[in-house]
Scaffold this motif. Structure first.
Motif, mmCIF file in Angstrom:
data_model
loop_
_atom_site.group_PDB
_atom_site.id
_atom_site.type_symbol
_atom_site.label_atom_id
_atom_site.label_comp_id
_atom_site.label_asym_id
_atom_site.label_seq_id
_atom_site.Cartn_x
_atom_site.Cartn_y
_atom_site.Cartn_z
ATOM 1 N N LEU A 1 17.751 -15.417 -36.605
ATOM 2 C CA LEU A 1 17.493 -14.577 -37.777
ATOM 3 C C LEU A 1 18.543 -14.746 -38.878
ATOM 4 O O LEU A 1 18.189 -14.782 -40.067
ATOM 5 N N PRO A 2 19.844 -14.870 -38.544
ATOM 6 C CA PRO A 2 20.828 -15.044 -39.620
ATOM 7 C C PRO A 2 20.641 -16.333 -40.425
ATOM 8 O O PRO A 2 21.122 -16.422 -41.562
ATOM 9 N N LEU A 3 19.943 -17.307 -39.858
ATOM 10 C CA LEU A 3 19.730 -18.569 -40.558
ATOM 11 C C LEU A 3 18.553 -18.504 -41.522
ATOM 12 O O LEU A 3 18.389 -19.384 -42.368
ATOM 13 N N GLY A 4 17.702 -17.484 -41.385
ATOM 14 C CA GLY A 4 16.543 -17.350 -42.251
ATOM 15 C C GLY A 4 15.542 -18.484 -42.046
ATOM 16 O O GLY A 4 15.465 -19.070 -40.959
ATOM 17 N N PRO A 5 14.797 -18.844 -43.089
ATOM 18 C CA PRO A 5 13.775 -19.888 -42.966
ATOM 19 C C PRO A 5 14.323 -21.240 -42.530
ATOM 20 O O PRO A 5 13.587 -22.057 -41.974
ATOM 21 N N ALA A 6 15.615 -21.468 -42.755
ATOM 22 C CA ALA A 6 16.211 -22.753 -42.364
ATOM 23 C C ALA A 6 16.160 -22.967 -40.855
ATOM 24 O O ALA A 6 16.215 -24.108 -40.385
ATOM 25 N N GLY A 7 16.044 -21.883 -40.095
ATOM 26 C CA GLY A 7 16.002 -22.010 -38.641
ATOM 27 C C GLY A 7 14.617 -22.222 -38.072
ATOM 28 O O GLY A 7 14.446 -22.212 -36.842
ATOM 29 N N THR A 8 13.630 -22.471 -38.930
ATOM 30 C CA THR A 8 12.242 -22.571 -38.464
ATOM 31 C C THR A 8 12.050 -23.677 -37.432
ATOM 32 O O THR A 8 11.382 -23.476 -36.419
ATOM 33 N N ARG A 9 12.608 -24.852 -37.683
ATOM 34 C CA ARG A 9 12.430 -25.954 -36.727
ATOM 35 C C ARG A 9 13.016 -25.601 -35.358
ATOM 36 O O ARG A 9 12.427 -25.912 -34.318
ATOM 37 N N LEU A 10 14.173 -24.964 -35.362
ATOM 38 C CA LEU A 10 14.762 -24.563 -34.088
ATOM 39 C C LEU A 10 13.869 -23.554 -33.370
ATOM 40 O O LEU A 10 13.705 -23.621 -32.142
ATOM 41 N N ALA A 11 13.277 -22.629 -34.114
ATOM 42 C CA ALA A 11 12.352 -21.668 -33.514
ATOM 43 C C ALA A 11 11.148 -22.386 -32.923
ATOM 44 O O ALA A 11 10.668 -22.048 -31.823
ATOM 45 N N GLU A 12 10.652 -23.389 -33.627
ATOM 46 C CA GLU A 12 9.505 -24.157 -33.135
ATOM 47 C C GLU A 12 9.855 -24.945 -31.887
ATOM 48 O O GLU A 12 9.026 -25.095 -30.976
ATOM 49 N N ILE A 13 11.089 -25.433 -31.807
ATOM 50 C CA ILE A 13 11.509 -26.133 -30.589
ATOM 51 C C ILE A 13 11.569 -25.169 -29.412
ATOM 52 O O ILE A 13 11.194 -25.518 -28.287
ATOM 53 N N ALA A 14 12.029 -23.946 -29.657
ATOM 54 C CA ALA A 14 12.018 -22.939 -28.582
ATOM 55 C C ALA A 14 10.601 -22.695 -28.085
ATOM 56 O O ALA A 14 10.359 -22.612 -26.869
ATOM 57 N N ASP A 15 9.650 -22.595 -29.008
ATOM 58 C CA ASP A 15 8.246 -22.426 -28.618
ATOM 59 C C ASP A 15 7.756 -23.618 -27.795
ATOM 60 O O ASP A 15 7.033 -23.459 -26.812
ATOM 61 N N TYR A 16 8.148 -24.809 -28.227
ATOM 62 C CA TYR A 16 7.737 -26.030 -27.515
ATOM 63 C C TYR A 16 8.310 -26.052 -26.102
ATOM 64 O O TYR A 16 7.600 -26.380 -25.131
ATOM 65 N N ILE A 17 9.578 -25.685 -25.955
ATOM 66 C CA ILE A 17 10.222 -25.690 -24.640
ATOM 67 C C ILE A 17 9.518 -24.728 -23.691
ATOM 68 O O ILE A 17 9.250 -25.061 -22.528
ATOM 69 N N VAL A 18 9.182 -23.553 -24.188
ATOM 70 C CA VAL A 18 8.535 -22.545 -23.345
ATOM 71 C C VAL A 18 7.112 -22.964 -22.979
ATOM 72 O O VAL A 18 6.640 -22.736 -21.861
ATOM 73 N N GLY A 19 6.420 -23.625 -23.897
ATOM 74 C CA GLY A 19 5.009 -23.946 -23.672
ATOM 75 C C GLY A 19 4.731 -25.352 -23.222
ATOM 76 O O GLY A 19 3.562 -25.725 -23.047
ATOM 77 N N ARG A 20 5.776 -26.161 -22.978
ATOM 78 C CA ARG A 20 5.541 -27.573 -22.667
ATOM 79 C C ARG A 20 4.834 -27.768 -21.344
ATOM 80 O O ARG A 20 4.910 -26.922 -20.438
ATOM 81 N N SER A 21 4.132 -28.909 -21.250
ATOM 82 C CA SER A 21 3.338 -29.208 -20.050
ATOM 83 C C SER A 21 3.904 -30.382 -19.270
ATOM 84 O O SER A 21 3.295 -30.826 -18.288
#
Length: 303
Positions: free
Chosen positions: A282-302
């Motif tokens: 959250l402190p990074l704001g929109p700049a952290g979007t890619r990192l957030a997407e990587i977290a989603d990928y890690i949790v949902g990977r097959s």
């Protein structure tokens, strides 16, 4: 200019770092040719490259507001991304050896000691590790930042990080660990190198102290999530999907999150860690979007 969606961005980063690694690897025609061939076999032509993607994403997230990174910083990110992939590759080569996990399949191909021989595999891993630090030493950024980067990778790869976690893992086969002990082991074995990847990107980009604190909290969450996802996949996925032998943890009687918590609770913990990762950014704001997407990928990977 519109930013590409995550799958497009990630695929491009994977292709890019593969090209970068190809350029840094020794030529297999140079003596000792067989060793160089084994090193190239271990590193090139496969892998999720999630560690490299984290380096790039963290670098982008910590770029000055409204600005892009300088060309020297982009070159340094390439060196850092390649370095973490080399350390990861060396760890896999050694992990697959008969004295460790004794596996014959990695990334859908014969493991290095099967394709070559055990001595060559051991030496290939030995040679990949110093090459990683050579690349960090060559980064065209401030010398103080180079020193920080070298220290970071050394600590996370050593006895207090990945290698130490592997030692605990070997000693824990057949034992019952509680959740705190299991988490401590995997924070070293898996989480430390993911942390290194994230913080190296921040170091290269000149991240502020608050940004680094956010990256550290994010790293704690995604490092644990990555291991839990691995434990879940070892149970629910097949060998063809994983590209490595499925079910080996259970067969070897190794402690895992699934064996400790059960499948449903492990999946629930994954979702909680995903939210922790997002909150840390959250402190990074929109700049952290890619990192957030990587977290989603890690949790949902097959795989």
């Amino acid at each position: 200019m519109n930013c590409p969606d995550f799958s497009t961005w990630y695929a491009e980063r994977v292709r890019h770092v593969e090209t970068v690694l190809e350029g840094f690897m020794p030529d297999s025609s140079v003596v000792p040719a067989r060793l160089h061939e084994a090193m190239r076999y271990a590193v090139l032509g496969g892998g999720k490259r999630i560690r490299a993607a984290l380096v790039y994403a963290a670098g982008e997230a910590c770029a000055p507001t409204g600005k892009t990174l300088a060309s020297a910083q982009n070159i340094a990110l390439d060196h850092a991304a390649a370095a973490v992939e080399l350390i990861h590759a060396y760890s896999l080569v050694h992990d697959d050896l008969p004295c460790m996990d004794d596996d014959d399949l990695r990334r859908g191909r014969p493991t290095v000691h099967v394709q070559f021989d055990e001595a060559t595999a051991m030496l290939a891993g030995d040679a990949l590790q110093p090459l990683a630090f050579e690349l960090l030493a060559q980064m065209p950024i401030a010398p103080a930042l180079v020193v920080q980067a070298v220290e970071m990778l050394a600590r996370c790869a050593g006895s207090l990080g990945m290698a130490g976690g592997q030692a605990i893992d070997c000693a824990s086969t057949g034992l019952s660990l509680d959740q705190e002990q299991l988490q401590a082991m995997h924070a070293m074995k898996t989480g430390a190198m993911l942390e290194a990847s994230i913080l190296l990107g921040g170091i290269v980009a000149g991240a502020s102290s608050p940004a680094r604190q956010g990256l550290e909290a994010y790293a704690d969450a995604v490092g644990l999530a990555f291991q839990i996802a691995d434990d879940v996949l070892d149970v629910v996925a097949d060998t063809a999907t994983l590209g490595k032998t499925a079910g080996k943890d259970a067969a070897a009687n190794k402690p895992t999150y699934v064996s400790l918590l059960g499948l449903d609770a492990s999946r629930q913990l994954l979702q909680e860690l995903r939210q922790e990762a997002h909150n840390a950014l959250l402190p990074l704001g929109p700049a952290g979007t890619r990192l957030a997407e990587i977290a989603d990928y890690i949790v949902g990977r097959s795989r």
